[in-house]
Write an enzyme that holds these catalytic residues in place. Structure first.
Site, PDB file in Angstrom:
ATOM      1  N   CYS A  29     -19.676  16.859  11.047  1.00 33.48           N
ATOM      2  CA  CYS A  29     -18.416  17.625  11.011  1.00 33.48           C
ATOM      3  C   CYS A  29     -17.976  17.966  12.418  1.00 33.48           C
ATOM      4  O   CYS A  29     -16.785  18.019  12.703  1.00 33.48           O
ATOM      5  CB  CYS A  29     -18.599  18.883  10.175  1.00 33.48           C
ATOM      6  SG  CYS A  29     -20.003  19.875  10.693  1.00 33.48           S
ATOM      7  N   GLU A  81     -17.553  25.971   5.130  1.00 30.88           N
ATOM      8  CA  GLU A  81     -17.676  25.149   6.342  1.00 30.88           C
ATOM      9  C   GLU A  81     -17.203  23.755   5.950  1.00 30.88           C
ATOM     10  O   GLU A  81     -17.924  23.018   5.284  1.00 30.88           O
ATOM     11  CB  GLU A  81     -19.147  25.073   6.796  1.00 30.88           C
ATOM     12  CG  GLU A  81     -19.792  26.404   7.112  1.00 30.88           C
ATOM     13  CD  GLU A  81     -19.368  26.976   8.449  1.00 30.88           C
ATOM     14  OE1 GLU A  81     -18.505  26.366   9.120  1.00 30.88           O
ATOM     15  OE2 GLU A  81     -19.873  28.038   8.809  1.00 30.88           O
TER      16      GLU A  81
HETATM   17  P1  NAP Z   1     -18.420  16.736  -0.443  1.00 29.54           P
HETATM   18  O1  NAP Z   1     -18.128  15.549  -1.242  1.00 29.54           O
HETATM   19  O2  NAP Z   1     -17.445  17.848  -0.442  1.00 29.54           O
HETATM   20  O3  NAP Z   1     -19.851  17.266  -0.918  1.00 29.54           O
HETATM   21  C1  NAP Z   1     -20.430  18.435  -0.382  1.00 29.54           C
HETATM   22  C2  NAP Z   1     -21.110  19.188  -1.504  1.00 29.54           C
HETATM   23  O4  NAP Z   1     -20.119  19.702  -2.396  1.00 29.54           O
HETATM   24  C3  NAP Z   1     -22.026  18.320  -2.361  1.00 29.54           C
HETATM   25  O5  NAP Z   1     -23.113  19.096  -2.783  1.00 29.54           O
HETATM   26  C4  NAP Z   1     -21.133  17.956  -3.516  1.00 29.54           C
HETATM   27  O6  NAP Z   1     -21.849  17.617  -4.678  1.00 29.54           O
HETATM   28  C5  NAP Z   1     -20.362  19.232  -3.718  1.00 29.54           C
HETATM   29  N1  NAP Z   1     -19.066  19.088  -4.352  1.00 29.54           N
HETATM   30  C6  NAP Z   1     -18.194  18.061  -4.243  1.00 29.54           C
HETATM   31  N2  NAP Z   1     -17.086  18.332  -4.956  1.00 29.54           N
HETATM   32  C7  NAP Z   1     -17.254  19.552  -5.510  1.00 29.54           C
HETATM   33  C8  NAP Z   1     -16.470  20.359  -6.383  1.00 29.54           C
HETATM   34  N3  NAP Z   1     -15.264  19.984  -6.771  1.00 29.54           N
HETATM   35  N4  NAP Z   1     -16.966  21.544  -6.765  1.00 29.54           N
HETATM   36  C9  NAP Z   1     -18.183  21.954  -6.353  1.00 29.54           C
HETATM   37  N5  NAP Z   1     -18.984  21.228  -5.561  1.00 29.54           N
HETATM   38  C10 NAP Z   1     -18.518  20.035  -5.120  1.00 29.54           C
HETATM   39  O7  NAP Z   1     -18.632  16.396   1.088  1.00 29.54           O
HETATM   40  P2  NAP Z   1     -19.509  15.217   1.681  1.00 29.54           P
HETATM   41  O8  NAP Z   1     -18.694  14.002   1.675  1.00 29.54           O
HETATM   42  O9  NAP Z   1     -20.834  15.179   1.060  1.00 29.54           O
HETATM   43  O10 NAP Z   1     -19.692  15.766   3.174  1.00 29.54           O
HETATM   44  C11 NAP Z   1     -18.829  15.432   4.177  1.00 29.54           C
HETATM   45  C12 NAP Z   1     -17.864  16.547   4.485  1.00 29.54           C
HETATM   46  O11 NAP Z   1     -18.576  17.744   4.796  1.00 29.54           O
HETATM   47  C13 NAP Z   1     -17.054  16.222   5.714  1.00 29.54           C
HETATM   48  O12 NAP Z   1     -15.719  16.629   5.523  1.00 29.54           O
HETATM   49  C14 NAP Z   1     -17.708  17.066   6.779  1.00 29.54           C
HETATM   50  O13 NAP Z   1     -16.893  17.335   7.878  1.00 29.54           O
HETATM   51  C15 NAP Z   1     -18.085  18.274   6.029  1.00 29.54           C
HETATM   52  N6  NAP Z   1     -19.131  19.027   6.736  1.00 29.54           N
HETATM   53  C16 NAP Z   1     -18.817  20.211   7.294  1.00 29.54           C
HETATM   54  C17 NAP Z   1     -19.776  20.918   7.998  1.00 29.54           C
HETATM   55  C18 NAP Z   1     -19.468  22.244   8.619  1.00 29.54           C
HETATM   56  O14 NAP Z   1     -20.398  22.962   8.959  1.00 29.54           O
HETATM   57  N7  NAP Z   1     -18.211  22.616   8.766  1.00 29.54           N
HETATM   58  C19 NAP Z   1     -21.062  20.407   8.114  1.00 29.54           C
HETATM   59  C20 NAP Z   1     -21.359  19.179   7.525  1.00 29.54           C
HETATM   60  C21 NAP Z   1     -20.375  18.506   6.830  1.00 29.54           C
HETATM   61  P3  NAP Z   1     -22.025  16.056  -5.125  1.00 29.54           P
HETATM   62  O15 NAP Z   1     -22.783  15.395  -4.039  1.00 29.54           O
HETATM   63  O16 NAP Z   1     -22.760  16.156  -6.405  1.00 29.54           O
HETATM   64  O17 NAP Z   1     -20.627  15.530  -5.264  1.00 29.54           O
END
Ligand code: NAP
Length: 457
Positions: free
Chosen positions: A265, A231
């Site tokens: 999101c 997601e």
């Molecule tokens: P993010 O940086 O991708 O972090 C999300 C999760 O992934 C965190 O637990 C993060 O850990 C982990 N993570 C980051 N890089 C990773 C990697 N290379 N390998 C494994 N795990 C990794 O995203 P965010 O900035 O927190 O959240 C915002 C994004 O999420 C936006 O793009 C939003 O649209 C999307 N989102 C989508 C939905 C949906 O249902 N489609 C819902 C909510 C949010 P760390 O915190 O330790 O880096």
């Protein structure tokens, strides 16, 4: 990123946490794996009793949990309380519905030369969830409720800035009665996800977050031939046609853009307005956006709190500043607030062209991009001119136009005369670079099941 609670309203570090060591991660996987051997045989009634007990505890503790969410990621206390109560609903939904949603699916035995033939849903085992901070409880609950009720056991790697929320979820499920090892929070950095995912005792993974995170997890899971649900981001269109109820469309547009301080999101991010009503819509929308109260998220009168992280605000600022340098026009907001904390005001931008990053990228903050469409064809063309395909919104009183939007918008969800929201009862997910697979509803609980074909001669 340190695993820490840092108050976005002040920038102050409240508490830091030590990440789990590699040996501790291994021990948690062992606990989960061992627990699955007997947990998978528990009855739906038993799992539902534990899930209901956890729901009751969360309901009773909703105020404290809401305060924790606000402290860790800055959403207003009002919306944090609403999120906590939505989680209660999510727990109860799967507690009550899982058995029916996962009932055997009989086939016509005679047609396949059997005395009995059916499909049976069985749990996969240990499932890893990598979750984002923006809905720190709801995102994790919608995974946990489905996975546990299906008979899986869960490991949660939550975002590094919401460790208290992460620990709370495992704790409330344990207090509800789920046995040790059913659901564990791993306080680990993203770099440790690979160890978990490559472990042969881990069956599958789900990730909600950014595209780079999704790519990384999917690549490792692909290498290991493990099922994933992704997601990812979205840049949802919000189309308004002349026959729409303009009052409702404008009011809802504000909520759809600034909910969760603009960090959702499925927030409406691109507003595509028919030319006949464009000027009136924009004027009214700007007035309402500019009138929002930005400030302390614990104050009940606040509409928009700070962004969750300093980096998040910098990312929003860069997109807006670049667009303005290239000729876009700021109708309100557009500059960070001069005060402690990571505040960015509600912002409306017009005159955006397709070569601007603001057109192509997701803006994760309270920034609305306005587009003028001469007719429905152009509105749909702009709506689909994105690599994302998560939610979408279209406002029109015309039945034929409603059908066009339902048929032709490329997205996992289309909401007509309303704003995209998640409901336990409806499937949630996206297409294109917004990811694949579904959460919630029957589809969400079946994602982490083995659909076993049974043929009895
Ligand atoms: P993010 O940086 O991708 O972090 C999300 C999760 O992934 C965190 O637990 C993060 O850990 C982990 N993570 C980051 N890089 C990773 C990697 N290379 N390998 C494994 N795990 C990794 O995203 P965010 O900035 O927190 O959240 C915002 C994004 O999420 C936006 O793009 C939003 O649209 C999307 N989102 C989508 C939905 C949906 O249902 N489609 C819902 C909510 C949010 P760390 O915190 O330790 O880096």
């Amino acid at each position: 990123m340190p695993i820490a609670t840092i108050n976005p309203a002040t920038g102050e570090t409240v508490q830091t946490f030590n990440p789990a060591t590699s040996a501790e991660i291994d021990a948690a996987i062992t606990r989960a794996h061992n627990r699955f051997a007997d947990y998978r045989r528990t009855s739906f009634a038993q799992r539902a009793a534990w899930m209901h007990a956890a729901a009751d505890l969360l309901e009773a503790e909703a105020d404290e949990v809401a305060a924790m969410m606000t402290l860790e990621m800055g959403k207003t206390l009002v919306s944090a309380k609403a999120e906590a109560l939505k989680c209660v609903k999510g727990f109860r939904y799967y507690a009550d519905q899982a058995e029916a949603l996962l009932a055997d699916e009989p086939a016509d035995a005679a047609l396949v030369g059997a005395s009995r033939a059916y499909a049976r849903y069985q749990p996969l085992g240990v499932v890893l969830a990598v979750m984002p901070w923006n809905f720190p409880l709801w995102q994790a609950v919608r995974f946990a409720s489905a996975a546990l009720m299906a008979g899986n056991v869960g490991l949660l790697k939550h975002a590094s800035n919401v460790p208290q929320c992460a620990l709370y979820l495992a704790d409330v499920l344990a207090r509800g009665g789920f046995p040790d090892g059913c659901f564990q929070t791993l306080l680990i950095p993203s770099s440790a996800v690979e160890q978990v995912l490559r472990d042969p005792r881990v069956a599958a993974a789900t990730l909600t977050g950014s595209e780079p995170a999704g790519q990384s997890v999917a690549a490792i899971a692909g290498d290991e031939i493990k099922h994933t649900v992704l997601e990812l981001g979205g840049s949802d269109p919000y189309i308004v046609m002349p026959s729409a109820d303009l009052d409702k469309a404008v009011t809802t547009a504000v909520t759809a853009r600034v909910q969760n301080n603009g960090q959702s999101c499925i927030a409406a991010k691109r507003f595509i307005i028919h030319t006949d009503i464009y000027d009136e819509f924009v004027d009214r929308f700007v007035d309402k956006m500019a009138a929002l109260r930005v400030g302390d998220p614990t104050d009940p009168d606040t509409d928009v709190g700070p962004l969750a992280t300093e980096q998040g605000r910098t990312d929003v600022e860069k997109l807006v500043d670049a667009a303005v340098a290239e000729g876009a026009v700021v109708r309100c907001g557009g500059k960070r607030l001069d005060r402690p904390g990571w505040y960015y005001p509600p912002t409306v931008i017009t005159d955006i062209t397709r070569d601007m990053a603001l057109f192509t990228e997701e803006v994760f903050g309270p920034v609305a991009s306005m587009y003028r469409a001469r007719d429905i064809e152009e509105a749909i063309d702009i709506a689909n001119a994105t690599t994302f395909g998560l939610g979408s919104n279209a406002w029109t009183g015309d039945a034929a136009e409603q059908q066009r939007f339902i048929d032709d918008i490329e997205a996992g969800q289309v909401f007509i005369n309303g704003m995209t929201t998640s409901y336990p009862e409806l499937p949630f997910g996206g297409i294109k670079r917004s990811g694949y697979g579904r959460e919630l509803s029957a589809h969400g609980i079946r994602e982490f099941c083995n659909l076993k074909t049974v043929w009895v001669g």
